[in-house]
Design a protein around this motif. Sequence first.
Motif, PDB file in Angstrom:
ATOM      1  N   ILE A   1       0.856  -1.183   0.000  1.00  0.00           N
ATOM      2  CA  ILE A   1       0.000   0.000   0.000  1.00  0.00           C
ATOM      3  C   ILE A   1       0.891   1.231   0.000  1.00  0.00           C
ATOM      4  O   ILE A   1       1.683   1.437   0.933  1.00  0.00           O
ATOM      5  CB  ILE A   1      -0.954   0.001   1.214  1.00  0.00           C
ATOM      6  CG1 ILE A   1      -1.895  -1.195   1.099  1.00  0.00           C
ATOM      7  CG2 ILE A   1      -1.724   1.309   1.287  1.00  0.00           C
ATOM      8  CD1 ILE A   1      -2.897  -1.333   2.201  1.00  0.00           C
TER       9      ILE A   1
ATOM     10  N   PRO B   1      -4.071   1.307  -2.453  1.00  0.00           N
ATOM     11  CA  PRO B   1      -3.883  -0.142  -2.305  1.00  0.00           C
ATOM     12  C   PRO B   1      -3.487  -0.869  -3.588  1.00  0.00           C
ATOM     13  O   PRO B   1      -3.271  -2.076  -3.561  1.00  0.00           O
ATOM     14  CB  PRO B   1      -5.254  -0.616  -1.809  1.00  0.00           C
ATOM     15  CG  PRO B   1      -6.217   0.369  -2.371  1.00  0.00           C
ATOM     16  CD  PRO B   1      -5.479   1.694  -2.376  1.00  0.00           C
TER      17      PRO B   1
ATOM     18  N   LEU C   1      -4.451  -3.145   4.580  1.00  0.00           N
ATOM     19  CA  LEU C   1      -3.870  -4.386   4.062  1.00  0.00           C
ATOM     20  C   LEU C   1      -4.736  -5.584   4.427  1.00  0.00           C
ATOM     21  O   LEU C   1      -5.077  -6.400   3.560  1.00  0.00           O
ATOM     22  CB  LEU C   1      -2.451  -4.552   4.613  1.00  0.00           C
ATOM     23  CG  LEU C   1      -1.641  -5.715   4.063  1.00  0.00           C
ATOM     24  CD1 LEU C   1      -1.421  -5.557   2.569  1.00  0.00           C
ATOM     25  CD2 LEU C   1      -0.313  -5.806   4.785  1.00  0.00           C
TER      26      LEU C   1
END
Length: 190
Positions: A3, A18, A83
């Motif tokens: 990310i 992302p 994440l």
Amino acid sequence: MFIETEKTPNPATLKFLPGREVMTSGTREFATPEQAEASPLAEALFGLGDVTGVFFGHDFVSVTAAPGVDWTQLKPQVASILLDHFVSEAPLFVGGGAEAIAVPAEEDIGDDPADADIVAQIKDLLETRVRPAVANDGGDIIYRGYREGVVYLAMQGACSGCPSSTATLKHGIEGLLKHYVPEVTEVRAA
């Protein structure tokens, strides 16, 4: 998965990328923990305690920290939540349906049907020239209406509350709209 983060013109807000699509269409802003209950991801970010705003764009998430918060502490916590969310492919919204991504109605000032051609030009310029630039800064701009030469716009995400948002509206967007649409006399925040 990695990310990336980018600074925004708003020092309280960071943009997290992302590397995949976040919203299939539109954008969504969460300004309170209660609003964030519509999204497990936004709710988890607000759950950190130091987050005061979350904004979902097409391929990014902007997160606004409370005044005085040190991003060196908060940034890894936000990245970890993002994440976990994207690796698990969890739904972005509770229920996951299309109704979940609908942006809550704000106060539109309405348009005079006689101004339809002017409004169409304004919306086209906003969509093709302004929104991409504002998205690069981690935010969005929403058209609220046109009345008697005045265009009403709302800033979202990193642009909401940004120290330079007034300058962006007055000098950047207003100048562009006045140049291409002579009927526009002013741009105001709505």
